[in-house]
Design an enzyme around this catalytic site. Sequence first.
Site, PDB file in Angstrom:
ATOM      1  N   ASP A   8       0.979  -1.113   0.235  1.00 38.93           N
ATOM      2  CA  ASP A   8       0.085  -0.075   0.048  1.00 38.93           C
ATOM      3  C   ASP A   8       0.703   1.322   0.144  1.00 38.93           C
ATOM      4  OD1 ASP A   8       0.950   0.280   2.708  1.00 38.93           O
ATOM      5  OD2 ASP A   8      -1.111   0.243   3.518  1.00 38.93           O
ATOM      6  N   CYS A  65       3.292  -3.075   4.052  1.00 43.43           N
ATOM      7  CA  CYS A  65       2.455  -1.973   4.370  1.00 43.43           C
ATOM      8  C   CYS A  65       3.164  -1.247   5.603  1.00 43.43           C
ATOM      9  CB  CYS A  65       1.236  -2.650   4.702  1.00 43.43           C
ATOM     10  SG  CYS A  65       0.856  -3.653   6.166  1.00 43.43           S
ATOM     11  N   THR A  67       2.842  -1.981   8.957  1.00 42.86           N
ATOM     12  CA  THR A  67       3.463  -2.988   9.673  1.00 42.86           C
ATOM     13  C   THR A  67       3.493  -4.384   9.374  1.00 42.86           C
ATOM     14  OG1 THR A  67       0.929  -3.387  10.335  1.00 42.86           O
ATOM     15  CG2 THR A  67       1.968  -1.654  11.516  1.00 42.86           C
ATOM     16  N   HIS A  98      10.377 -24.180   9.113  1.00 45.37           N
ATOM     17  CA  HIS A  98       9.229 -24.933   9.826  1.00 45.37           C
ATOM     18  C   HIS A  98       8.237 -24.885   8.887  1.00 45.37           C
ATOM     19  CE1 HIS A  98      11.689 -25.259  13.923  1.00 45.37           C
ATOM     20  NE2 HIS A  98      12.413 -25.280  12.861  1.00 45.37           N
ATOM     21  N   HIS A 133       7.865 -31.164  10.167  1.00 44.52           N
ATOM     22  CA  HIS A 133       7.048 -30.008   9.907  1.00 44.52           C
ATOM     23  C   HIS A 133       5.972 -30.265   8.821  1.00 44.52           C
ATOM     24  CE1 HIS A 133      10.126 -28.281  12.428  1.00 44.52           C
ATOM     25  NE2 HIS A 133      11.016 -28.525  11.559  1.00 44.52           N
TER      26      HIS A 133
HETATM   27  C1  RB5 Z   1      -2.052   2.523   6.659  1.00 46.14           C
HETATM   28  O1  RB5 Z   1      -2.045   3.589   7.346  1.00 46.14           O
HETATM   29  C2  RB5 Z   1      -1.518   1.162   7.681  1.00 46.14           C
HETATM   30  O2  RB5 Z   1      -2.875   1.026   8.426  1.00 46.14           O
HETATM   31  C3  RB5 Z   1      -1.380  -0.032   6.777  1.00 46.14           C
HETATM   32  O3  RB5 Z   1      -0.173   0.186   5.875  1.00 46.14           O
HETATM   33  C4  RB5 Z   1      -0.784  -1.376   7.648  1.00 46.14           C
HETATM   34  O4  RB5 Z   1       0.170  -0.933   8.578  1.00 46.14           O
HETATM   35  C5  RB5 Z   1      -1.956  -2.225   8.105  1.00 46.14           C
HETATM   36  O5  RB5 Z   1      -1.748  -3.072   8.569  1.00 46.14           O
END
Ligand code: RB5
Length: 148
Positions: A8, A65, A67, A98, A133
Amino acid sequence: MRVVAGSDHAGLSLKKVLVEQLRKSGREVEDLGTLESASVDYPDYAVAVARQVSAGNADFGLLVCGTGQGMAMVANRIPGVRAAVVSEGFTAAATRQHNDANVLCLGERVVGPGLAAQILEIFLSTPYEGGRHARRVGMIQALDRKDV
Ligand code: RB5
């Protein structure tokens, strides 16, 4: 080796660095977007990449993204996909050995480009160990065929 990548807006910069790294290392890579910095919805890109992996059109997926978490939540709903959020090298190797992970999810707000590059290289170059595994990975895959 063929890799499909997606991000994203929050993962765009890191994804660009990693796609370039993949190309330089001689791997075939297709970037399914986003290609611009405008805000987009990560599920669209997670589904696009996960479907390519699920269909056998790519060996691995790379999703970035903010996170990595949202990408993994979505990708893991596509049959045959085992997506892992990784932020250090040990897990990058272990989830290949694994779990036979086939989609790597990274957070641009979590890992810097140097660490991300190391994680990606470890992930792509570490083989699945099979053996004990295999039964457990089979149990993950069985969930694709059942209501639980
Ligand atoms: C975008 O602001 C953020 O929410 C997205 O990139 C991501 O981290 C979601 O899991």
